[in-house]
Design a protein around this motif. Structure first.
Motif, PDB file in Angstrom:
ATOM      1  N   VAL A  10      -1.798 -11.067   7.896  1.00 26.53           N
ATOM      2  CA  VAL A  10      -1.911 -10.901   6.540  1.00 26.53           C
ATOM      3  C   VAL A  10      -3.082  -9.913   6.231  1.00 26.53           C
ATOM      4  O   VAL A  10      -2.610  -8.863   5.192  1.00 26.53           O
ATOM      5  N   LEU A  11      -4.172 -10.038   6.786  1.00 25.59           N
ATOM      6  CA  LEU A  11      -5.224  -9.056   6.431  1.00 25.59           C
ATOM      7  C   LEU A  11      -4.759  -7.642   6.622  1.00 25.59           C
ATOM      8  O   LEU A  11      -5.045  -6.865   5.896  1.00 25.59           O
ATOM      9  N   GLU A  12      -4.018  -7.430   7.847  1.00 23.47           N
ATOM     10  CA  GLU A  12      -3.227  -6.045   8.233  1.00 23.47           C
ATOM     11  C   GLU A  12      -2.379  -5.716   6.947  1.00 23.47           C
ATOM     12  O   GLU A  12      -2.446  -4.319   6.731  1.00 23.47           O
ATOM     13  N   VAL A  13      -1.879  -6.576   6.616  1.00 22.92           N
ATOM     14  CA  VAL A  13      -0.759  -6.177   5.309  1.00 22.92           C
ATOM     15  C   VAL A  13      -1.775  -5.781   4.137  1.00 22.92           C
ATOM     16  O   VAL A  13      -1.404  -4.831   3.529  1.00 22.92           O
ATOM     17  N   VAL A  14      -2.792  -6.587   3.924  1.00 23.38           N
ATOM     18  CA  VAL A  14      -3.504  -6.114   2.529  1.00 23.38           C
ATOM     19  C   VAL A  14      -4.253  -4.709   2.938  1.00 23.38           C
ATOM     20  O   VAL A  14      -4.258  -4.119   1.874  1.00 23.38           O
ATOM     21  N   PHE A  15      -4.741  -4.482   4.084  1.00 22.79           N
ATOM     22  CA  PHE A  15      -5.574  -3.506   4.193  1.00 22.79           C
ATOM     23  C   PHE A  15      -4.612  -2.228   4.183  1.00 22.79           C
ATOM     24  O   PHE A  15      -4.709  -0.991   3.510  1.00 22.79           O
TER      25      PHE A  15
END
Length: 291
Positions: A88-93
């Motif tokens: 999820v963090l990868e998508v956000v970044f």
């Protein structure tokens, strides 16, 4: 929100599937982290049994079983639990324009694979050395790192006895190391993984070896034992010998310390008797100021 939930679920299930396939040998052995960990552990344990440094120490030393459980918890169970969060963090970044290639400071794609792996190994190990120093320097981090330093008898499995919060500290910086190397495709990174596991196991093993002149490059059981010493020099109250795979950084930054090599020293830290003995209680250790 649904997109994030889907990313979380897919990543979680994918990690579960990969772990199960590893267990049942559907992942090739040379990239199989599960059985690779077991094989390396058995080999180093065998060396401990055949060539023990501290001969009075039991084969099944103090906390042997809880340390063994930590190995699989930190490498597999926690990875399954946290996999969805990282995705999820990868998508956000990515939405912010930050990708695995956006922070690259040098392109190493023209180098041979061995050169890429060597640079990756050196950079990642330095990042971990620096993070390790921070774990000792700042009390808010040291509270969690105490779990690792509560080991009272050293053995190979102590390598992966650490609080799950350390994964939170280490992994982002290890990912950063990859991001800084433009053109690096870590398809061969399993080689570095297994090398790091083997060195880490040996560093914590009940074996006396310092590798001769190579001790100035590679961390070793003699050097690392003093990292776990209960009594530290007054001028180095925050610790010594912070090397993970390499001792190189300790010699460069003058944090090396090996006063003698008998192996007969008390391990731990002042107040380590307060450390909970059970795994579940250790999971929550460090979140209170008094810990």
């Amino acid at each position: 929100m649904n997109t994030y939930l889907d990313v979380f679920k897919n990543s979680f299930l994918s990690t579960v599937d990969w772990t199960w396939k590893s267990i049942i040998f559907e992942v090739p052995l040379y990239t199989n982290y599960f059985w690779g960990l077991i094989i390396i552990s058995l080999l180093v344990w065998g060396l401990e049994i055949i060539f023990p440094w501290r001969k009075e120490q039991s084969i099944f030393r103090k906390d042997f079983w809880i340390d063994g459980f930590y190995m699989f918890f930190n490498f597999f169970v926690f990875s399954i639990i946290i996999a969805g969060v990282y995705s999820v963090l990868e998508v956000v970044f990515s939405g912010l324009g930050i990708t695995m290639k956006s922070l690259a400071i040098v392109n190493i794609s023209s180098l041979p694979i061995w050169g890429q792996l060597l640079l990756f190994f050196l950079l990642q190990d330095f990042v971990q050395w620096f993070t390790h120093v921070l774990l000792h320097r700042f009390n808010i981090l040291w509270r969690f790192h105490k779990v690792h330093h509560s080991v009272k008898e050293m053995g190979f499995a102590a390598h992966l006895r650490y609080h799950w919060m350390e994964n939170i500290f280490y992994k982002p910086l290890k990912v950063l190391a990859i991001m800084l190397l433009g053109g690096f495709e870590p398809t061969q990174a399993f080689i570095i993984h297994f090398i790091a596991i083997a060195i880490g196991h040996l560093n914590h093993a009940n074996i006396k070896c310092s590798y001769g002149p190579l001790k100035y490059i590679f961390n070793n059981p003699v050097m690392h034992l003093y990292h776990h010493a209960c009594a530290l020099p007054k001028a180095r109250k925050h610790g010594v010998n912070f090397g993970i795979s390499l001792s190189l950084w300790d010699y460069i930054f003058k944090t090396n310390y090996i006063p003698e090599d008998s192996g007969q020293i008390e391990l731990g830290y002042s107040g380590d008797a307060d450390m909970p003995k059970h795994f579940i209680k250790q999971l929550f250790y460090g979140f209170r100021k008094k810990d």
